[in-house]
Scaffold this motif. Sequence first.
Motif, short mmCIF file in Angstrom:
data_model
loop_
_atom_site.label_atom_id
_atom_site.label_comp_id
_atom_site.label_asym_id
_atom_site.label_seq_id
_atom_site.Cartn_x
_atom_site.Cartn_y
_atom_site.Cartn_z
N LEU A 193 44.65 -121.50 -2.18
CA LEU A 193 43.63 -120.68 -1.96
C LEU A 193 43.40 -121.00 0.10
O LEU A 193 43.90 -121.58 0.40
N VAL A 234 40.83 -120.87 2.47
CA VAL A 234 39.13 -121.25 2.59
C VAL A 234 38.18 -120.71 3.98
O VAL A 234 39.13 -121.13 4.97
N HIS A 237 34.05 -120.67 1.61
CA HIS A 237 33.69 -120.05 0.93
C HIS A 237 35.35 -119.46 0.65
O HIS A 237 36.36 -119.29 1.71
N VAL A 238 35.64 -119.26 -0.82
CA VAL A 238 37.04 -118.66 -0.74
C VAL A 238 37.60 -117.15 -0.90
O VAL A 238 36.58 -116.34 -1.10
N TYR A 268 40.78 -116.24 -0.38
CA TYR A 268 41.40 -115.67 -1.26
C TYR A 268 42.19 -116.42 -2.15
O TYR A 268 42.67 -117.77 -1.90
N ALA A 269 42.76 -116.18 -3.66
CA ALA A 269 43.69 -116.99 -4.04
C ALA A 269 44.65 -116.45 -4.98
O ALA A 269 44.54 -115.55 -5.51
N ARG A 300 43.47 -119.28 -9.61
CA ARG A 300 42.63 -118.64 -10.87
C ARG A 300 42.88 -119.47 -12.04
O ARG A 300 41.78 -120.19 -12.04
N GLU A 332 37.27 -115.10 -5.76
CA GLU A 332 37.35 -114.86 -4.17
C GLU A 332 35.76 -114.41 -4.01
O GLU A 332 35.20 -114.14 -4.66
N LEU A 381 33.79 -123.31 -2.51
CA LEU A 381 35.11 -123.97 -3.01
C LEU A 381 33.75 -125.00 -4.05
O LEU A 381 34.46 -125.53 -5.14
N HIS A 400 40.08 -121.18 9.25
CA HIS A 400 39.90 -121.37 7.77
C HIS A 400 41.16 -122.15 7.45
O HIS A 400 42.02 -123.14 8.27
#
Length: 438
Positions: free
Chosen positions: A133, A135, A140-141, A143-144, A149, A159, A163, A211
């Motif tokens: 992940l 963040v 806020h996420v 990319y994952a 997921r 996304e 979090l 990040h």
Amino acid sequence: MRARRSIAGILALVGAGVATVSVALALVLAPLLGSPLLAGLVAVAAGLLLSMWAMRRAVRPVLSLFRALAGTTLSYRDGDFSFGLRWPHRDELGDLVAAHNELGGVLREQRLALVQRELLLDTMVQNTPVAMLLVADGGHVVYANLAARRLLNDGRKIEGLALEALVQAAPSALAEALARGGDGLFSVGEGEEEDVYHLARRGFRLNGRPHELLLLRQLTTELRRQEVQTWKKVIRVISHELNNSLAPVASLAHSGAELTRRGQTEKLEAIFAMIEERARHLEGFIRGYARFAKLPTPRLEATPWTVLVDRLRSQISFGLDGELPPGSVRVDVPQMEQALLNLLKNAHESGSTAEDVQLRVRRGGGVLRIEVLDRGTGMGEAVLANALVPFYSTKRSGTGLGLALAREIAEAHGGRIGLSNRDGGGLQVSLVLPVADD
């Protein structure tokens, strides 16, 4: 192949043609107007108009080319490298267009290679079993991958989600691991359904903004495999030690029974002494394993350095390298005493003379270093790599628990242990503890 031409030559020809026409017109108009001056002025005016028309006609394709160059350059800036230009003439502008088209081709190839690498990287990231992940600073996420997921949102896209909201719906162990900060292990579930995860956190700046990358790796399978291997090794070591002790005991008991039957009791005392010695050895062996397996949580207490050193000297001899730090140290005294006693015994058994076995205590950089030094044979690379592994020993009668127990005690105190060969021969074992002095 068409001959190469020069833009400067073309402009020179246009100028020469206009000048020739102007001179000819002046010569024609001079008799008609009766005035050479008036004929010259008319010829100059006509030449200017003719030159403007000729230059405009000659420059029109060049201006169109410049507008096309500006358009394709803007397309390149926007990441679109599909455009190319065509110039029908072999001149300086033709060279410029060829270089421009070649640049576009190189950029297209680089973009294609970059897209292929990004596709490969995304495929690898999406299919790795490690949940990843990314963040943003706001929590806020951004990319994952698929594993993240599945772990946090039943396989649905996460996304753009906060979090904190995802963690609230996840097992409480994950929230506790994130709240602790840093890397660490946590377990989810109970009994046979328990899964062990390793959390790794790395911060960095992306596009000028902070990040954080979170990596969640499931270690259940690896830990269970390692657990099985460890138990197999434990069973082999215990079986070997039991056989080495019980076989002589059985033999001695049989001999004692035979001597008793014959009435030869004078040797029974020696037989019983040997049986007792083997029993006590076995008892010590089992006690060592129990101590390693049931190491309690350290109970820290402030203890003067002189008290700790005197307790050690009452059991084994060693020298001091330098002065002891003033004041006291907060440790679990019995545990730290056991760890240092194991290290000092190893130093005496290393082939070093008793005078060269020394204890050194240093403080600095926010840590406390307790070092045991000797001038023995040192360790080879293979032994150094495995010396701290439980049950690993190069001694015929060793249990492989001395250094492992010292490592457990050091880590229970929040520190670590390290081994290195000394210049000039010998070994240096360092217990590095966080400073917690009174």
